[in-house]
Design a protein around this motif. Structure first.
Motif, mmCIF file in Angstrom:
data_model
loop_
_atom_site.group_PDB
_atom_site.id
_atom_site.type_symbol
_atom_site.label_atom_id
_atom_site.label_comp_id
_atom_site.label_asym_id
_atom_site.label_seq_id
_atom_site.Cartn_x
_atom_site.Cartn_y
_atom_site.Cartn_z
ATOM 1 N N ARG A 85 0.821 -1.362 -0.112
ATOM 2 C CA ARG A 85 0.106 0.119 -0.058
ATOM 3 C C ARG A 85 0.698 1.192 0.062
ATOM 4 O O ARG A 85 0.622 2.065 -0.882
ATOM 5 C CB ARG A 85 -1.006 0.033 1.066
ATOM 6 C CG ARG A 85 -2.186 -0.755 0.804
ATOM 7 C CD ARG A 85 -3.091 -1.380 2.340
ATOM 8 N NE ARG A 85 -4.134 -2.228 1.824
ATOM 9 C CZ ARG A 85 -3.975 -3.441 1.341
ATOM 10 N NH1 ARG A 85 -2.820 -3.943 1.119
ATOM 11 N NH2 ARG A 85 -5.400 -4.138 1.153
ATOM 12 N N ILE A 86 1.687 1.342 0.918
ATOM 13 C CA ILE A 86 2.736 2.500 0.856
ATOM 14 C C ILE A 86 3.266 2.671 -0.681
ATOM 15 O O ILE A 86 3.482 3.943 -1.064
ATOM 16 C CB ILE A 86 3.589 2.368 1.723
ATOM 17 C CG1 ILE A 86 2.768 2.526 3.311
ATOM 18 C CG2 ILE A 86 4.810 3.564 1.910
ATOM 19 C CD1 ILE A 86 3.852 2.447 4.669
ATOM 20 N N THR A 87 3.886 1.655 -1.146
ATOM 21 C CA THR A 87 4.675 1.755 -2.291
ATOM 22 C C THR A 87 3.872 1.938 -3.509
ATOM 23 O O THR A 87 3.872 2.727 -4.561
ATOM 24 C CB THR A 87 5.548 0.519 -2.652
ATOM 25 O OG1 THR A 87 4.742 -0.833 -2.646
ATOM 26 C CG2 THR A 87 6.780 0.352 -1.727
ATOM 27 N N LEU A 100 -6.011 3.295 3.506
ATOM 28 C CA LEU A 100 -5.755 4.717 4.184
ATOM 29 C C LEU A 100 -4.211 4.916 3.576
ATOM 30 O O LEU A 100 -3.873 6.110 3.352
ATOM 31 C CB LEU A 100 -5.946 4.488 5.507
ATOM 32 C CG LEU A 100 -5.478 5.819 6.396
ATOM 33 C CD1 LEU A 100 -6.111 6.852 5.987
ATOM 34 C CD2 LEU A 100 -5.615 5.743 7.812
ATOM 35 N N SER A 101 -3.393 4.048 3.800
ATOM 36 C CA SER A 101 -1.822 4.349 3.823
ATOM 37 C C SER A 101 -1.658 4.667 2.463
ATOM 38 O O SER A 101 -0.748 5.432 1.979
ATOM 39 C CB SER A 101 -0.919 3.170 4.190
ATOM 40 O OG SER A 101 -1.455 2.220 3.783
ATOM 41 N N SER A 120 -0.119 8.403 1.501
ATOM 42 C CA SER A 120 1.517 8.507 0.968
ATOM 43 C C SER A 120 1.465 9.166 -0.269
ATOM 44 O O SER A 120 2.268 9.890 -0.704
ATOM 45 C CB SER A 120 1.807 6.906 0.746
ATOM 46 O OG SER A 120 1.881 6.135 1.681
ATOM 47 N N PHE A 121 0.021 9.037 -1.090
ATOM 48 C CA PHE A 121 0.109 9.635 -2.359
ATOM 49 C C PHE A 121 0.032 11.133 -2.027
ATOM 50 O O PHE A 121 0.668 11.945 -2.616
ATOM 51 C CB PHE A 121 -1.188 9.236 -2.859
ATOM 52 C CG PHE A 121 -1.609 9.920 -4.485
ATOM 53 C CD1 PHE A 121 -1.203 9.494 -5.425
ATOM 54 C CD2 PHE A 121 -2.277 10.809 -4.029
ATOM 55 C CE1 PHE A 121 -1.686 10.254 -6.659
ATOM 56 C CE2 PHE A 121 -2.670 11.758 -5.250
ATOM 57 C CZ PHE A 121 -2.020 11.469 -6.350
ATOM 58 N N LEU A 122 -0.866 11.694 -1.227
ATOM 59 C CA LEU A 122 -0.872 12.855 -0.790
ATOM 60 C C LEU A 122 -0.060 13.711 -0.378
ATOM 61 O O LEU A 122 0.578 14.742 -0.694
ATOM 62 C CB LEU A 122 -1.943 13.058 0.064
ATOM 63 C CG LEU A 122 -3.639 12.698 -0.125
ATOM 64 C CD1 LEU A 122 -4.464 13.045 0.965
ATOM 65 C CD2 LEU A 122 -3.932 13.961 -1.305
ATOM 66 N N MET A 123 1.008 12.716 0.214
ATOM 67 C CA MET A 123 2.354 13.288 0.853
ATOM 68 C C MET A 123 3.482 13.552 -0.180
ATOM 69 O O MET A 123 4.271 14.385 -0.072
ATOM 70 C CB MET A 123 2.844 12.660 2.100
ATOM 71 C CG MET A 123 1.940 12.706 3.378
ATOM 72 S SD MET A 123 1.694 14.642 4.088
ATOM 73 C CE MET A 123 0.080 14.852 3.421
ATOM 74 N N ALA A 167 -0.279 7.027 9.312
ATOM 75 C CA ALA A 167 -1.567 6.946 8.985
ATOM 76 C C ALA A 167 -2.005 5.524 9.599
ATOM 77 O O ALA A 167 -3.351 5.554 10.108
ATOM 78 C CB ALA A 167 -1.821 7.012 7.400
ATOM 79 N N GLU A 168 -1.516 4.506 9.229
ATOM 80 C CA GLU A 168 -1.832 3.416 9.744
ATOM 81 C C GLU A 168 -2.109 3.045 11.399
ATOM 82 O O GLU A 168 -3.044 2.631 11.876
ATOM 83 C CB GLU A 168 -0.949 2.122 9.242
ATOM 84 C CG GLU A 168 -1.102 1.836 7.861
ATOM 85 C CD GLU A 168 0.051 0.793 7.469
ATOM 86 O OE1 GLU A 168 -0.093 0.188 6.120
ATOM 87 O OE2 GLU A 168 0.759 0.400 8.253
ATOM 88 N N LEU A 169 -1.289 3.878 11.990
ATOM 89 C CA LEU A 169 -1.374 3.859 13.355
ATOM 90 C C LEU A 169 -2.489 4.684 14.109
ATOM 91 O O LEU A 169 -3.115 4.379 14.929
ATOM 92 C CB LEU A 169 0.058 4.703 14.044
ATOM 93 C CG LEU A 169 0.416 4.668 15.503
ATOM 94 C CD1 LEU A 169 0.017 3.353 16.064
ATOM 95 C CD2 LEU A 169 1.392 5.355 15.739
#
Length: 256
Positions: free
Chosen positions: A67-69, A124-125, A129-132, A197-199
């Motif tokens: 998801r993050i990648t 969510l992640s 990640s995309f937005l950041m 975000a995951e946290l």
């Protein structure tokens, strides 16, 4: 020979630096003498060793890494495409400027809450990640395109150089350093924001969920172990991606 010795010395210094801080960590743990507050590096390594033999560990790692990648790669795709369109059409650049400023200024926590309300926490992640990453890639890529040497572009027109050759040997060659510098910032940021975000959202099966559980059960050894995993994943992905970019850059330079 000197270069080889220099590289060996650099590696030795890094190893010694890491060993120094491991000793400081171990001594601090012994002084505090409370595993609840700060686990020793030995206990953290034992915890990590036990985790890696669990199937759930690898499922959790895959969940978050995918998801993050994905968020990072999607941000790169849209950032580059929109940067090209913004360079070509002033209206698109004008419309995107407020959006980019908004995304850059808004706290991660605000986006996390909005995404949970609108879409739930499963992906969510990806979104965070995309937005950041997106504003960084877009801004730097656009800046790189704007700074392309126009004399080279005009020369390519005069000699009727094919579009593909012009794209690779002029635009990519000129823009790649700007893109590379944006990735240096974005790669670390996507992992920090994605796990954060995951946290907050605690999607089931994520690294963020495991960090949250470690906090709830006051398991500092597992908290440190998962933190080490996050750092290792982030560094590995960063080095792999930057090495790929360096390989592409070297290939273009050698063929020019």
């Amino acid at each position: 020979m000197k270069l080889f010795i220099s590289k060996q010395n650099s590696k030795l210094k890094k190893i010694l630096s890491i060993l120094f801080w491991l000793v400081v960590w171990q001594m601090t743990s012994q002084i505090v003498h409370q595993e609840l507050l700060i686990s020793s590096p030995i206990l953290v390594l034992k915890t990590l060793a036990s985790l890696i033999f669990e199937i759930s560990f690898w499922k959790t790692v895959f969940y978050s890494v995918f998801r993050i990648t994905s968020g990072f790669l999607l941000a790169n795709l849209f950032g580059i495409i929109l940067a090209i369109l913004s360079y070509r059409f002033a209206t698109i650049r004008f419309l995107l400027n407020p959006l980019i400023s908004f995304v850059k200024s808004t706290p991660v926590a605000s986006f996390v809450i909005l995404v949970i309300l609108w879409f739930g926490s499963k992906n969510l992640s990806i979104v965070i990640s995309f937005l950041m990453v997106f504003p960084i890639i877009y801004t730097n890529t656009l800046q790189g395109i704007v700074n392309v040497n126009q004399q080279l572009v005009e020369m390519a027109k005069v000699f009727r150089i094919p579009f593909l050759s012009k794209f690779i040997y002029i635009y990519m060659h000129e823009v790649l350093p700007f893109y590379y510098s944006s990735c240096l910032i974005a790669l670390g940021l996507c992992w920090k924001s994605g796990v954060a975000a995951e946290l907050i959202g605690i999607p089931s099966g994520s690294i963020g969920e495991r960090l949250y559980e470690a906090k709830i059960y006051l398991n500092s050894a597992e908290l440190f172990a998962w933190t080490f995993v996050i750092i290792l994943l982030s560094i590995s992905f960063e080095k792999l991606y930057l090495r790929l970019l360096a390989y592409i850059k070297t290939g273009i330079e050698n063929s020019v």
